[in-house]
Design an enzyme around this catalytic site. Structure first.
Site, PDB file in Angstrom:
ATOM      1  N   LYS A  81      -7.475   0.978   5.117  1.00  0.00           N
ATOM      2  CA  LYS A  81      -6.466   0.774   4.075  1.00  0.00           C
ATOM      3  C   LYS A  81      -6.152  -0.715   3.946  1.00  0.00           C
ATOM      4  O   LYS A  81      -5.983  -1.406   4.951  1.00  0.00           O
ATOM      5  CB  LYS A  81      -5.205   1.565   4.434  1.00  0.00           C
ATOM      6  CG  LYS A  81      -4.092   1.532   3.398  1.00  0.00           C
ATOM      7  CD  LYS A  81      -2.937   2.426   3.851  1.00  0.00           C
ATOM      8  CE  LYS A  81      -1.810   2.457   2.859  1.00  0.00           C
ATOM      9  NZ  LYS A  81      -0.711   3.363   3.282  1.00  0.00           N
ATOM     10  N   SER A 154       0.876   6.778   0.029  1.00  0.00           N
ATOM     11  CA  SER A 154       0.287   5.526  -0.434  1.00  0.00           C
ATOM     12  C   SER A 154      -1.162   5.339   0.010  1.00  0.00           C
ATOM     13  O   SER A 154      -1.842   4.415  -0.451  1.00  0.00           O
ATOM     14  CB  SER A 154       1.121   4.342   0.090  1.00  0.00           C
ATOM     15  OG  SER A 154       1.114   4.301   1.506  1.00  0.00           O
ATOM     16  N   SER A 178       2.707   9.345   3.717  1.00  0.00           N
ATOM     17  CA  SER A 178       1.643   8.622   3.019  1.00  0.00           C
ATOM     18  C   SER A 178       0.235   8.850   3.541  1.00  0.00           C
ATOM     19  O   SER A 178      -0.720   8.360   2.941  1.00  0.00           O
ATOM     20  CB  SER A 178       1.937   7.117   3.035  1.00  0.00           C
ATOM     21  OG  SER A 178       3.026   6.816   2.201  1.00  0.00           O
TER      22      SER A 178
END
Length: 466
Positions: A81, A154, A178
């Site tokens: 990420k 996210s 998330s």
């Protein structure tokens, strides 16, 4: 090369490496080709590290041939990420504020994964600074099952990349759901470990007392291998025996407002399967559970605003309008409200300690619905619904795992959440292994449809929603 290799297990890939039937270089080249063909429809990667990943793959191939075996992740293509530092690689945070930042030493979990021999294909897309909104310059990550919908946030880039077979596993972060929300929307396994289990060193903080790093993978077995690699410690996960397992079905106030019929039907089927397997299933309650999300927000908002205070002052125009508004709102949370939220967290922690005296795991849907068109605002009613089942476990730091448990009539996955007591992450994964066997989920997103979307140039159909 057989296209199904992209959807094989990490263990199967490793076995093929060690027999010499395929090499890490071949697999990484195929993964990079797949990213080039399919990711224009998904927008799951911000940075693709083609030269770097091929060099890592060649090193892995040489090492394995020479008998230097680093373990099950050796030569396995993964993604990180883009909130997490990698040495010599820019981190964008999916924002124009403070971006890009060049990583120096790299995050601790990345160093551990490199030591384990994993090959990093690139950095994945996310909601801006993991705070619930899409920056229009980076665009939404689209869902592999239906590119007109979001992959969730996210950590949506990581989830979509895994689900579409662009990588074998990925790293995400989770402050209010998330990892688990995108895992549910994309039909993969996503683990939020116990608070502190995975080092946050080198990860951009959102809310330090709530942030978690964790793996996304196609199965619980692969998630366990990723957790082992991320922590640098051996992990043993064996399939749990469901007979006699004490399961609590958490009663969530307000669920009837949000819970979709087919998601409920999938969850009800899980309960029936557990009963048939001999598990002891009963409903459980935690007093005032409906207050958990407000407490979570009262902690996230001021902590996030303090972290970004200088950047908000120096580069306000670099943020998406929604993110900037949320950061500004955090300065209005009173000290009393923040301290009240901390007190409520202590109370919930005590309540869950009591609950786990008589059960082995808590089950619920991961999210009350399947992937929507766009990610709902964190502070709105839909945001409350999205985090209904997930946020409280950030508040108290319990390990929580999402696995797919069915496909709706629209062809979209729904998720099942498994929660176990503190520092029993392996137990959650072992129950997940057993339920994966009971609820086989072997479907793959339609590659042809994704290629068609990519050819038509639909990279960011929902960009600009800020």
């Amino acid at each position: 090369m057989d296209g199904d290799i992209h959807f094989g297990s990490i263990a199967a890939l490793g076995a093929a490496y060690r027999t010499g039937s395929i090499s890490p270089t071949e697999v990484v080249r195929a993964s990079l080709d797949r990213i080039a063909r399919l990711d224009p429809a998904l927008n799951s990667f911000i940075t693709v590290l083609e030269a770097e990943s091929l060099a890592q793959a060649e090193t892995a191939a040489r090492e394995l041939k020479a008998g230097h075996d680093r373990g099950p992740l050796h030569g396995v293509p993964i993604a990180i990420k883009d909130l997490i530092d990698m040495a010599g690689v820019p981190t964008t945070f999916a924002s124009r504020a403070g971006s890009p930042r060049m990583g120096k030493a790299g995050a601790a979990l990345v160093r551990n994964l490199k030591q384990a021999g994993a090959v990093t294909l690139g950095k994945t897309n996310l909601l801006e600074y993991a705070y619930g909104a899409v920056h229009p310059d980076f665009g939404q990550t689209n869902n592999p099952w239906d590119p007109r919908r979001t992959s969730g946030g996210s950590s949506g880039g990581s989830a979509a990349a895994v689900a579409a077979g662009l990588c074998f596993a990925a790293v995400g972060t989770d402050t209010g759901g998330s990892i688990r929300i995108p895992a549910s929307y994309c039909g993969v396994a996503g683990l939020k470990p116990s608070f502190g289990r995975v080092s946050l060193d080198g990860i951009q903080a959102l809310s330090p007392s709530l942030d978690h790093g964790g793996p996304l993978a196609r199965t619980c077995a692969d998630a366990a291998l990723m957790l082992e690699g991320m922590t640098g410690t051996p992990i043993h996960v064996a399939r749990a025996d469901l007979a006699g397992l004490r399961i609590g079905i958490m009663q969530h106030p307000g669920a009837e407002t949000f819970l979709q019929r087919e998601v409920q039907a999938h969850f009800d089927q899980v309960i029936r399967d557990l009963n048939r397997a001999g598990a002891k299933v009963r409903p459980i309650q935690v007093p005032d559970l409906e207050r958990a999300r407000d407490a979570l927000i009262a902690i996230i908002e001021p902590e996030a605003s303090l972290i970004h205070r200088d950047l908000l002052r120096d580069e306000p125009a670099g943020f998406c309008d929604i993110t900037r508004a949320q950061l500004e709102a955090g300065f209005g949370v009173s000290a009393v409200d923040y301290l009240n939220a901390l007190q409520l967290r202590e109370r919930f922690t005590g309540e869950f300690q009591r609950v786990f005296e008589s059960i082995d795991a808590i089950l619920s849907p991961s999210v009350p619905w399947v992937a929507p068109a766009e990610d709902p605002p964190v502070g709105g009613e839909e945001g409350a619904g999205e985090m209904m089942y997930s946020g409280v476990y950030n508040l108290v730091g319990l390990p929580a795992l999402s696995i797919p448990c069915g496909m709706t009539s629209e062809g979209l996955p729904s998720g099942l959440q498994i929660v176990t007591r503190w520092h029993m992450d392996e137990r959650a994964l072992s129950i997940g292994l057993a339920l994966e066997a009971a609820l086989p989920f072997d479907k793959q997103p339609l590659q042809v449809e994704l290629q068609s979307w990519a050819r038509r140039g639909h990279r960011n159909p929902w960009a600009g929603n800020c």
